[in-house]
Design a protein around this motif. Structure first.
Motif, PDB file in Angstrom:
ATOM      1  N   LYS A  74       0.804  -1.233   0.000  1.00 48.75           N
ATOM      2  CA  LYS A  74       0.000   0.000   0.000  1.00 48.75           C
ATOM      3  C   LYS A  74       0.831   1.273   0.000  1.00 48.75           C
ATOM      4  CE  LYS A  74      -0.839  -0.416   5.030  1.00 48.75           C
ATOM      5  NZ  LYS A  74      -0.009  -1.636   5.236  1.00 48.75           N
ATOM      6  N   LEU A  75       2.136   1.189   0.213  1.00 48.63           N
ATOM      7  CA  LEU A  75       2.965   2.399   0.173  1.00 48.63           C
ATOM      8  C   LEU A  75       3.027   3.008  -1.224  1.00 48.63           C
ATOM      9  CD1 LEU A  75       6.003   1.568   2.505  1.00 48.63           C
ATOM     10  CD2 LEU A  75       3.998   2.975   3.004  1.00 48.63           C
ATOM     11  N   HIS A  76       2.704   2.229  -2.226  1.00 50.91           N
ATOM     12  CA  HIS A  76       2.827   2.770  -3.589  1.00 50.91           C
ATOM     13  C   HIS A  76       1.937   4.003  -3.782  1.00 50.91           C
ATOM     14  CE1 HIS A  76      -0.999   0.714  -4.538  1.00 50.91           C
ATOM     15  NE2 HIS A  76      -1.081   1.583  -5.527  1.00 50.91           N
ATOM     16  N   GLY A  77       0.838   4.045  -3.034  1.00 52.36           N
ATOM     17  CA  GLY A  77      -0.099   5.153  -3.195  1.00 52.36           C
ATOM     18  C   GLY A  77       0.385   6.453  -2.576  1.00 52.36           C
ATOM     19  N   HIS A  78       1.480   6.397  -1.824  1.00 52.13           N
ATOM     20  CA  HIS A  78       1.985   7.596  -1.142  1.00 52.13           C
ATOM     21  C   HIS A  78       3.242   8.161  -1.795  1.00 52.13           C
ATOM     22  CE1 HIS A  78      -0.763   6.905   2.219  1.00 52.13           C
ATOM     23  NE2 HIS A  78      -0.457   5.635   2.090  1.00 52.13           N
ATOM     24  N   ARG A  79       3.789   7.468  -2.773  1.00 52.10           N
ATOM     25  CA  ARG A  79       5.103   7.897  -3.269  1.00 52.10           C
ATOM     26  C   ARG A  79       4.983   8.860  -4.444  1.00 52.10           C
ATOM     27  NH1 ARG A  79       5.746   2.262  -5.937  1.00 52.10           N
ATOM     28  NH2 ARG A  79       5.004   2.702  -8.038  1.00 52.10           N
ATOM     29  N   THR A  80       6.041   9.698  -4.540  1.00 54.96           N
ATOM     30  CA  THR A  80       6.253  10.461  -5.761  1.00 54.96           C
ATOM     31  C   THR A  80       7.200   9.677  -6.654  1.00 54.96           C
ATOM     32  OG1 THR A  80       6.062  12.480  -4.459  1.00 54.96           O
ATOM     33  CG2 THR A  80       7.011  12.692  -6.659  1.00 54.96           C
ATOM     34  N   ASN A  81       8.291   9.194  -6.033  1.00 50.33           N
ATOM     35  CA  ASN A  81       9.271   8.369  -6.743  1.00 50.33           C
ATOM     36  C   ASN A  81       9.569   7.111  -5.943  1.00 50.33           C
ATOM     37  OD1 ASN A  81      10.266   9.958  -9.137  1.00 50.33           O
ATOM     38  ND2 ASN A  81      10.612  11.467  -7.523  1.00 50.33           N
ATOM     39  N   LEU A  82       9.743   6.032  -6.615  1.00 53.48           N
ATOM     40  CA  LEU A  82      10.263   4.825  -5.983  1.00 53.48           C
ATOM     41  C   LEU A  82      11.773   5.031  -5.805  1.00 53.48           C
ATOM     42  CD1 LEU A  82       9.261   1.226  -6.994  1.00 53.48           C
ATOM     43  CD2 LEU A  82      11.637   1.787  -6.470  1.00 53.48           C
ATOM     44  N   VAL A  83      12.258   4.842  -4.576  1.00 50.66           N
ATOM     45  CA  VAL A  83      13.666   5.119  -4.262  1.00 50.66           C
ATOM     46  C   VAL A  83      14.400   3.778  -4.180  1.00 50.66           C
ATOM     47  CG1 VAL A  83      15.240   6.242  -2.664  1.00 50.66           C
ATOM     48  CG2 VAL A  83      12.951   7.188  -3.026  1.00 50.66           C
ATOM     49  N   PHE A  84      15.023   3.417  -5.277  1.00 48.31           N
ATOM     50  CA  PHE A  84      15.590   2.072  -5.395  1.00 48.31           C
ATOM     51  C   PHE A  84      16.916   1.937  -4.653  1.00 48.31           C
ATOM     52  CE2 PHE A  84      18.332  -0.782  -8.077  1.00 48.31           C
ATOM     53  CZ  PHE A  84      17.705  -1.974  -7.746  1.00 48.31           C
ATOM     54  N   GLY A  85      17.841   2.836  -4.929  1.00 48.87           N
ATOM     55  CA  GLY A  85      19.184   2.749  -4.333  1.00 48.87           C
ATOM     56  C   GLY A  85      20.141   3.494  -5.233  1.00 48.87           C
ATOM     57  N   VAL A  86      21.323   3.791  -4.705  1.00 44.00           N
ATOM     58  CA  VAL A  86      22.268   4.591  -5.484  1.00 44.00           C
ATOM     59  C   VAL A  86      23.696   4.193  -5.113  1.00 44.00           C
ATOM     60  CG1 VAL A  86      22.485   6.496  -3.801  1.00 44.00           C
ATOM     61  CG2 VAL A  86      22.741   6.981  -6.231  1.00 44.00           C
ATOM     62  N   GLY A  87      24.589   4.333  -6.071  1.00 41.47           N
ATOM     63  CA  GLY A  87      26.003   4.113  -5.759  1.00 41.47           C
ATOM     64  C   GLY A  87      26.656   3.087  -6.647  1.00 41.47           C
ATOM     65  N   ASN A  88      27.801   2.613  -6.178  1.00 39.19           N
ATOM     66  CA  ASN A  88      28.637   1.675  -6.920  1.00 39.19           C
ATOM     67  C   ASN A  88      28.023   0.268  -6.860  1.00 39.19           C
ATOM     68  OD1 ASN A  88      30.624  -0.004  -7.863  1.00 39.19           O
ATOM     69  ND2 ASN A  88      32.256   0.832  -6.557  1.00 39.19           N
ATOM     70  N   PRO A  89      27.690  -0.306  -8.019  1.00 35.70           N
ATOM     71  CA  PRO A  89      27.092  -1.648  -8.005  1.00 35.70           C
ATOM     72  C   PRO A  89      28.055  -2.739  -7.546  1.00 35.70           C
ATOM     73  CG  PRO A  89      27.500  -0.917 -10.254  1.00 35.70           C
ATOM     74  CD  PRO A  89      27.792   0.254  -9.369  1.00 35.70           C
ATOM     75  N   ASN A  90      29.348  -2.404  -7.476  1.00 33.11           N
ATOM     76  CA  ASN A  90      30.346  -3.370  -6.989  1.00 33.11           C
ATOM     77  C   ASN A  90      30.973  -2.898  -5.677  1.00 33.11           C
ATOM     78  OD1 ASN A  90      30.211  -5.038  -9.428  1.00 33.11           O
ATOM     79  ND2 ASN A  90      31.170  -3.266 -10.422  1.00 33.11           N
ATOM     80  N   ALA A  91      30.223  -2.158  -4.908  1.00 31.55           N
ATOM     81  CA  ALA A  91      30.779  -1.539  -3.701  1.00 31.55           C
ATOM     82  C   ALA A  91      31.207  -2.580  -2.667  1.00 31.55           C
ATOM     83  CB  ALA A  91      29.742  -0.604  -3.086  1.00 31.55           C
ATOM     84  N   ASP A  92      32.287  -2.258  -1.962  1.00 31.68           N
ATOM     85  CA  ASP A  92      32.687  -3.072  -0.809  1.00 31.68           C
ATOM     86  C   ASP A  92      31.810  -2.769   0.397  1.00 31.68           C
ATOM     87  OD1 ASP A  92      34.731  -4.444  -1.997  1.00 31.68           O
ATOM     88  OD2 ASP A  92      36.299  -3.038  -1.373  1.00 31.68           O
ATOM     89  N   LEU A  93      31.203  -1.591   0.379  1.00 29.97           N
ATOM     90  CA  LEU A  93      30.473  -1.119   1.556  1.00 29.97           C
ATOM     91  C   LEU A  93      29.060  -0.696   1.161  1.00 29.97           C
ATOM     92  CD1 LEU A  93      30.455  -0.248   4.531  1.00 29.97           C
ATOM     93  CD2 LEU A  93      31.508   1.924   3.814  1.00 29.97           C
ATOM     94  N   MET A  94      28.090  -1.194   1.925  1.00 28.74           N
ATOM     95  CA  MET A  94      26.684  -0.895   1.638  1.00 28.74           C
ATOM     96  C   MET A  94      26.040  -0.331   2.899  1.00 28.74           C
ATOM     97  SD  MET A  94      24.034  -3.742   0.231  1.00 28.74           S
ATOM     98  CE  MET A  94      22.681  -3.338  -0.834  1.00 28.74           C
TER      99      MET A  94
END
Ligand code: SF4
Length: 257
Positions: free
Chosen positions: A84-104
Motif C-alpha cells: 500500500k505504500l505505492h499510493g503515497h510515493r512520488t518516486n520509488l527510491v531504489f538505491g544509489v552508488g557503486n554496483p560493486n561496492a565493498d560497503l553498503m
C-alpha cells in the motif's frame, strides 16, 4: 484540523517517541502492568540473526533470481504496487552508488526529500551520512552503495508496517546478493531489526558485528537520530572506525592497520 500549537506539541511528542525508539525502547510502559515471564524472556533474547531462506523470500516473486544486475532488478520491480505504500510515493527510491561496492549502507525508508528526488539519503540526515562517508571515512559517496529496506515513502515518516516490509524485503535482499558488499552498515533500529530479523534494541546491537547472508554487518545509529542527539556521534564514529579497520581503510591519525 490542528492549530500551530497542537502541531508543535504533536511534533515534539513524535520526536521524543522517535528518540526512545532509536534508543531501543519498543513502547511506553503502562502503569501497574504486571511483569510476566514472557516479558522477562523477551529481555533475555540472545542476539542471533535468523536467516530466512532465499527460496522462501524470493518465492514471493518468481523470477527475481533472474535479475542478475541492479538495472535488471529495477526493471523487475517496475512501477510497483505490491504494497500500500505505492499510493503515497512520488518516486520509488531504489538505491544509489557503486554496483560493486565493498560497503553498503541500509536505512529504513525514504523521507520527503528522498521521495521528491528519487534518491536515498539526500535530506539533512543524508548530508550527515555523506559527511560520515566522505569526511570521516575518506571515500566518495559514489563509491559505496546506499539503499533502504522499503523503497517507497511511508506517510508522515511512520515506520513501515510488517506487510510492507514483507512485500519489499525481497528487493533489498536481492540487492545485497547482487552488490555482494564486504561490509554492510545498518542505519538505525528499524533497518537493523528488519535485516537481522531480531527485536534486540539498537543500543545492544550497535558496535557489535552481526552477519547477514555471510556478510559482516555493523549496526549503528541512524543519522537522523544523530541530528537530534549529536552527543551520540562518538558511538557512530567508533562503529565506523571498526568498519574502516575491516575494510583496510586508513584511520586518521593511525595509518593503515
Ligand atoms: Fe513495491 Fe516496495 Fe514500494 Fe511497496 S514499498 S510499493 S513493495 S517498491
Amino acid at each position: 484540523m490542528t492549530n500551530p500549537d497542537q502541531r508543535l506539541l504533536y511534533d515534539s511528542v513524535r520526536d521524543y517517541i522517535e528518540q526512545l525508539r532509536e534508543e531501543g525502547m519498543d513502547g511506553l510502559p503502562i502503569k501497574d502492568r504486571p511483569v510476566n515471564s514472557a516479558t522477562v524472556e523477551a529481555k533475555r533474547e540472545t542476539i542471533v540473526a535468523s536467516k530466512p531462506l532465499n527460496a522462501e523470500m524470493f518465492g514471493r516473486y518468481p523470477g527475481i533470481e533472474n535479475a542478475a544486475d541492479l538495472p535488471s532488478l529495477r526493471s523487475f520491480i517496475g512501477e510497483c504496487t505490491r504494497c500500500k505504500l505505492h499510493g503515497h510515493r512520488t518516486n520509488l527510491v531504489f538505491g544509489v552508488g557503486n554496483p560493486n561496492a565493498d560497503l553498503m549502507f541500509i536505512g529504513e525508508g525514504p523521507g520527503a526529500d528522498e521521495d521528491a528526488q528519487g534518491e536515498p539519503f539526500v535530506g539533512r540526515a543524508g548530508q550527515l551520512l555523506t559527511d560520515i562517508i566522505e569526511r570521516g571515512m575518506g571515500i566518495k559517496r559514489a563509491d559505496v552503495y546506499i539503499c533502504n529496506v522499503v523503497k517507497c515513502r511511508p506517510p508522515e515518516n511512520r515506520n513501515p508496517e510488517p506487510d510492507e516490509v514483507f512485500a519489499c524485503e525481497p528487493f533489498l535482499f536481492r540487492q545485497i546478493e547482487i552488490v555482494k558488499p564486504r561490509v554492510i552498515v545498518g542505519l538505525g533500529t528499524f533497518a537493523v531489526q528488519c535485516v537481522l530479523k531480531v527485536k534486540t534494541p539498537i543500543s545492544k546491537l550497535r558496535g557489535n558485528w552481526q552477519e547477514v547472508r555471510g556478510i559482516k554487518m555493523m549496526p549503528t545509529f541512524h543519522p537522523a537520530y544523530l541530528l537530534r542527539s549529536p552527543g551520540e556521534k562518538r558511538f557512530v564514529w567508533s562503529d565506523i572506525q571498526e568498519v574502516m579497520r575491516t575494510l583496510g581503510l586508513p584511520i586518521p591519525g593511525r595509518g593503515k592497520d
